[in-house]
Design an enzyme around this catalytic site. Structure first.
Site, short mmCIF file in Angstrom:
data_model
loop_
_atom_site.label_atom_id
_atom_site.label_comp_id
_atom_site.label_asym_id
_atom_site.label_seq_id
_atom_site.Cartn_x
_atom_site.Cartn_y
_atom_site.Cartn_z
N ASP A 119 0.91 -1.13 -0.03
CA ASP A 119 -0.11 0.05 0.14
C ASP A 119 0.90 1.25 0.10
O ASP A 119 2.24 1.22 0.52
CB ASP A 119 -0.93 -0.16 1.24
CG ASP A 119 -2.10 1.07 1.05
OD1 ASP A 119 -2.36 1.51 -0.03
OD2 ASP A 119 -2.27 1.74 2.25
N GLU A 149 0.94 5.79 0.78
CA GLU A 149 0.11 6.84 1.26
C GLU A 149 0.92 7.88 0.60
O GLU A 149 2.01 7.87 0.43
CB GLU A 149 0.57 7.30 2.82
CG GLU A 149 0.08 6.10 3.80
CD GLU A 149 -1.54 5.62 3.64
OE1 GLU A 149 -2.27 6.66 3.34
OE2 GLU A 149 -1.86 4.58 4.12
N ASP A 159 -1.90 3.51 -6.44
CA ASP A 159 -0.57 2.87 -6.12
C ASP A 159 -0.10 2.45 -7.23
O ASP A 159 1.35 3.05 -7.53
CB ASP A 159 -0.83 1.65 -5.16
CG ASP A 159 -1.80 1.99 -3.90
OD1 ASP A 159 -1.40 2.74 -3.04
OD2 ASP A 159 -2.64 1.20 -3.81
N TYR A 182 -1.81 3.09 12.04
CA TYR A 182 -2.96 3.07 11.11
C TYR A 182 -2.48 2.84 9.63
O TYR A 182 -3.13 2.05 8.98
CB TYR A 182 -3.43 4.70 11.08
CG TYR A 182 -4.31 4.81 10.23
CD1 TYR A 182 -5.71 4.61 10.37
CD2 TYR A 182 -4.21 5.44 8.88
CE1 TYR A 182 -6.71 4.80 9.32
CE2 TYR A 182 -5.08 5.66 8.01
CZ TYR A 182 -6.42 5.56 8.19
OH TYR A 182 -7.21 5.77 7.22
N ASP A 199 -3.24 -1.35 6.95
CA ASP A 199 -3.58 -1.20 5.66
C ASP A 199 -2.94 -2.36 4.70
O ASP A 199 -3.50 -2.98 3.90
CB ASP A 199 -3.21 0.13 4.81
CG ASP A 199 -4.26 1.11 5.24
OD1 ASP A 199 -5.26 0.88 5.60
OD2 ASP A 199 -4.04 2.38 4.91
#
Length: 389
Positions: free
Chosen positions: A29, A31, A86, A152, A156
């Site tokens: 994943d 961010e 992504d 957090y 994911d």
């Protein structure tokens, strides 16, 4: 979870990637932020296997090559949820798309979890875990990141690495795993992520409302210029021209700066800096020869009897979706059914797993090879001539 490893040193990255050598798959994943840029700005990369999870800091690591090697290793499957954004990031950074991939959002539709199910909902459905949502508005470019933010972000992939084997096994058990290959191959096609200034006008919101070939030519010119300028400046398209402004300019076709500046929504700064350029693009569009003007794709216009067929097909689609425990929306939209009824060979219902579960039967029904009946208060599709009279 325990404290999440935060990798921001080359030695730690190399050691982590060495441990991943030879694995069959890992969860992935990212961010990122893109509110003020054209290209997404990668801020964090999360990776997990069933044994470990880590957050990798691309802002402080100048060389990500150990990880890049794994991302493009053809023997390692990268497991993502809603992978497109992504994959877009890595395409823009590397000029190619990681693979092979497995997208749990796409897979979820074949397991009866609905169309485009969110990550939190999927984890709740598959693992019975309810995820924390409190950090969804985090500025991932800030440093240092707090432990709660890293936790957090790690969730994911931590739970993704738990859900993937369960989902994969379920797909294998019902014989649907191979059905996803076409979808995943399309997601790995670099053309999906390559901006094309020449055709970007087709994606303008409301473009179908424009009338006249010169208006379309103006919209094409402005959208192409906006795309190229946004890419060059690395700024959001909307900072230059919003879609509705482009359409308004295409309709009104101002010929001078005074008229241009009165167009509602056109930023004063844009008019001041680029007014002459915009006027020239508009002038070129209004003088564009008919043979060179763009055209909208032909709209499907069905006859009344075809509209009736679409109505019946919607019911049959719901029947087939229920039969296969899949959301009808995951199979097709009404527009897809209109394309099928009109005879479009490129209809999505005739491709991949959608053809297996619904498209072929619906096409056979349209050809008169299947007949509809009601048995036990439920629809039934049978070979024509097999129904008892």
């Amino acid at each position: 979870m325990e404290t999440v490893p935060f990798i921001d040193q080359p030695e730690a990255l190399t050691a982590f990637c060495d441990r991943l050598q030879g694995v069959e798959w890992f969860a992935l994943d990212t961010e990122f932020i893109r509110e003020k840029t054209y290209y997404p700005q990668l801020c964090l990369i999360q990776v997990a296997t069933p044994e470990e999870v880590a957050c990798i800091d691309p802002l402080n690591l100048e060389d990500l090559s150990p990880l890049i090697h794994l991302l493009f290793d053809p023997n390692i499957t990268k497991v993502l949820h809603a992978a497109s954004q992504d994959l877009e990031i890595f395409f823009h950074q590397q000029g190619r798309v990681p693979g092979p991939i497995f997208d749990t959002q796409v897979a979820a539709s074949l397991l009866g979890h609905g169309d485009q199910v969110g990550y939190g909902k999927l984890i709740q459905l598959v693992l019975g875990v309810e995820l924390e949502k409190g950090q969804s508005r985090t500025d991932w470019a800030q440093r240092p990141l707090e432990p709660v933010q890293l936790s957090y972000a790690a969730d994911d992939v931590h739970y993704l690495a738990q859900a993937y084997p369960v989902m994969r096994q379920a797909l294998e058990d019902n014989g649907r795993l191979a059905w996803l290959e076409d979808d995943f191959q399309r997601m790995q096609d670099p053309r999906t992520y390559q901006p094309d200034p020449e055709t970007i006008w087709r994606r303008l919101k409301g473009i179908n409302t424009l009338r006249g070939e010169q208006a379309l030519a103006v919209a094409r010119n402005l959208a192409r210029w906006r795309e190229q300028e946004a890419m060059h400046l690395d700024r959001p398209r909307r900072w230059l021209l919003q879609d509705e402004v482009i359409l308004d300019l295409a309709r009104r076709k101002p010929r001078d700066l005074k008229t241009l500046e009165r167009v509602r929504g056109l930023a004063e700064q844009t008019a001041r800096r680029h007014g002459d350029t915009l006027l020239e693009l508009i002038r070129e569009g209004t003088q564009c020869p008919s043979a060179d003007c763009p055209t909208l794709p032909p709209r499907i216009r069905l006859e009344p009897h075809q509209e009736a067929l679409v109505d019946v097909a919607m019911g049959l689609l719901r029947h087939l979706a229920l039969k296969n425990d899949i959301s009808p929306a995951a199979m097709a939209t009404r527009r897809d059914l209109e394309a099928l009824v009109s005879g479009d060979p490129e209809c999505s219902l005739l491709q991949g797993w959608r053809a297996r579960l619904a498209g072929r039967e619906l096409a056979a029904w349209l050809r008169g090879e299947l007949e509809v009946s009601v048995q036990g208060n439920a629809l039934q599709l049978d070979r024509a001539g097999n129904l008892e009279r």
